[in-house]
Scaffold this motif. Structure first.
Motif, PDB file in Angstrom:
ATOM      1  N   ASP A   1       0.802  -1.222   0.000  1.00  0.00           N
ATOM      2  CA  ASP A   1       0.000   0.000   0.000  1.00  0.00           C
ATOM      3  C   ASP A   1       0.834   1.272   0.000  1.00  0.00           C
TER       4      ASP A   1
ATOM      5  N   ASP B   1      -7.449   7.842  -5.486  1.00  0.00           N
ATOM      6  CA  ASP B   1      -8.501   8.101  -4.509  1.00  0.00           C
ATOM      7  C   ASP B   1      -7.892   8.048  -3.106  1.00  0.00           C
ATOM      8  N   PRO B   2      -8.088   9.082  -2.295  1.00  0.00           N
ATOM      9  CA  PRO B   2      -7.495   9.092  -0.960  1.00  0.00           C
ATOM     10  C   PRO B   2      -8.048   8.010  -0.033  1.00  0.00           C
ATOM     11  N   ALA B   3      -9.216   7.444  -0.354  1.00  0.00           N
ATOM     12  CA  ALA B   3      -9.745   6.357   0.477  1.00  0.00           C
ATOM     13  C   ALA B   3      -8.878   5.107   0.326  1.00  0.00           C
ATOM     14  N   GLN B   4      -8.373   4.875  -0.877  1.00  0.00           N
ATOM     15  CA  GLN B   4      -7.518   3.718  -1.101  1.00  0.00           C
ATOM     16  C   GLN B   4      -6.065   4.006  -0.727  1.00  0.00           C
ATOM     17  N   TRP B   5      -5.635   5.230  -0.921  1.00  0.00           N
ATOM     18  CA  TRP B   5      -4.250   5.614  -0.630  1.00  0.00           C
ATOM     19  C   TRP B   5      -4.258   6.747   0.393  1.00  0.00           C
ATOM     20  N   PRO B   6      -4.658   6.491   1.643  1.00  0.00           N
ATOM     21  CA  PRO B   6      -4.782   7.579   2.626  1.00  0.00           C
ATOM     22  C   PRO B   6      -3.447   8.243   2.969  1.00  0.00           C
TER      23      PRO B   6
ATOM     24  N   PRO C   1      -4.983  13.806  -5.126  1.00  0.00           N
ATOM     25  CA  PRO C   1      -6.144  13.028  -4.656  1.00  0.00           C
ATOM     26  C   PRO C   1      -7.404  13.461  -5.404  1.00  0.00           C
TER      27      PRO C   1
ATOM     28  N   ARG D   1     -11.890  12.501  -5.475  1.00  0.00           N
ATOM     29  CA  ARG D   1     -12.996  11.782  -4.843  1.00  0.00           C
ATOM     30  C   ARG D   1     -14.142  11.610  -5.840  1.00  0.00           C
TER      31      ARG D   1
ATOM     32  N   GLU E   1     -12.694   4.720  -6.632  1.00  0.00           N
ATOM     33  CA  GLU E   1     -11.903   4.362  -5.453  1.00  0.00           C
ATOM     34  C   GLU E   1     -10.866   3.272  -5.717  1.00  0.00           C
ATOM     35  N   HIS E   2     -11.027   2.487  -6.760  1.00  0.00           N
ATOM     36  CA  HIS E   2     -10.038   1.452  -7.073  1.00  0.00           C
ATOM     37  C   HIS E   2      -9.384   1.713  -8.423  1.00  0.00           C
TER      38      HIS E   2
ATOM     39  N   SER F   1     -15.484  -0.604 -10.256  1.00  0.00           N
ATOM     40  CA  SER F   1     -16.435  -1.091  -9.257  1.00  0.00           C
ATOM     41  C   SER F   1     -17.169  -2.337  -9.747  1.00  0.00           C
TER      42      SER F   1
END
Length: 150
Positions: free
Chosen positions: A46, A72-77, A94, A96, A101-102, A145
């Motif tokens: 990650d 996407d910051p959710a996947q790569w915070p 980033p 959104r 997200e992927h 998705s």
């Protein structure tokens, strides 16, 4: 090897040996993509700053071109805003966007733009292989998705 010396002691200082990142696990559509994805990438971990240089090097042969990456910051915070690579600085932005997200988007000014499914690093090899093959299939017009939920 002399048993009294460590392996590092047996390597001459000027042998030019350097560590190289393994080639990225990458599957691309064979021609110009006409779907929502241009292929898939299966990172080993990650840590984007460790994974991104080899991915960019595989897609962009000219070390001195500008490369911008959107994640996407959710996947790569923990994604840094810049990643250092040999001969270049990679800008990471980033985003959104819904359904992204992927996905990782790479804009390479001399070669083009790629939208890649990011297969989670912990994904089992057989499932990762299936996802990578599907994402690179020019006949299959599914987004990230849809592929991940199939």
């Amino acid at each position: 090897m002399d048993p009294r010396r460590t392996p590092a002691e047996n390597v001459p200082a000027d042998d030019g040996h350097t560590y190289r990142m393994p080639l990225p696990r990458l599957a691309l559509t064979p021609e110009v993509s006409h779907g929502p994805l241009d292929g898939a990438w299966w990172p080993r971990c990650d840590a984007l700053e460790l994974e991104l240089p080899s991915l960019v090097a595989a897609l962009e042969p000219d070390r001195f071109t500008t490369v911008a990456v959107t994640v996407d910051p959710a996947q790569w915070p923990e994604a840094p805003h810049t990643v250092m690579a040999p001969g270049r600085v990679i800008t990471v932005e980033p985003t959104r966007s819904a359904g992204e997200e992927h996905v990782i988007t790479l804009d390479c000014d001399t070669v083009g733009r790629w939208v890649l499914l990011v297969v989670p690093p912990q994904e089992p090899a057989d499932e990762a292989s299936r996802l990578m093959t599907a994402a690179a299939d020019p006949e299959l017009h599914l987004g990230a998705s849809a592929l991940l939920t199939r």
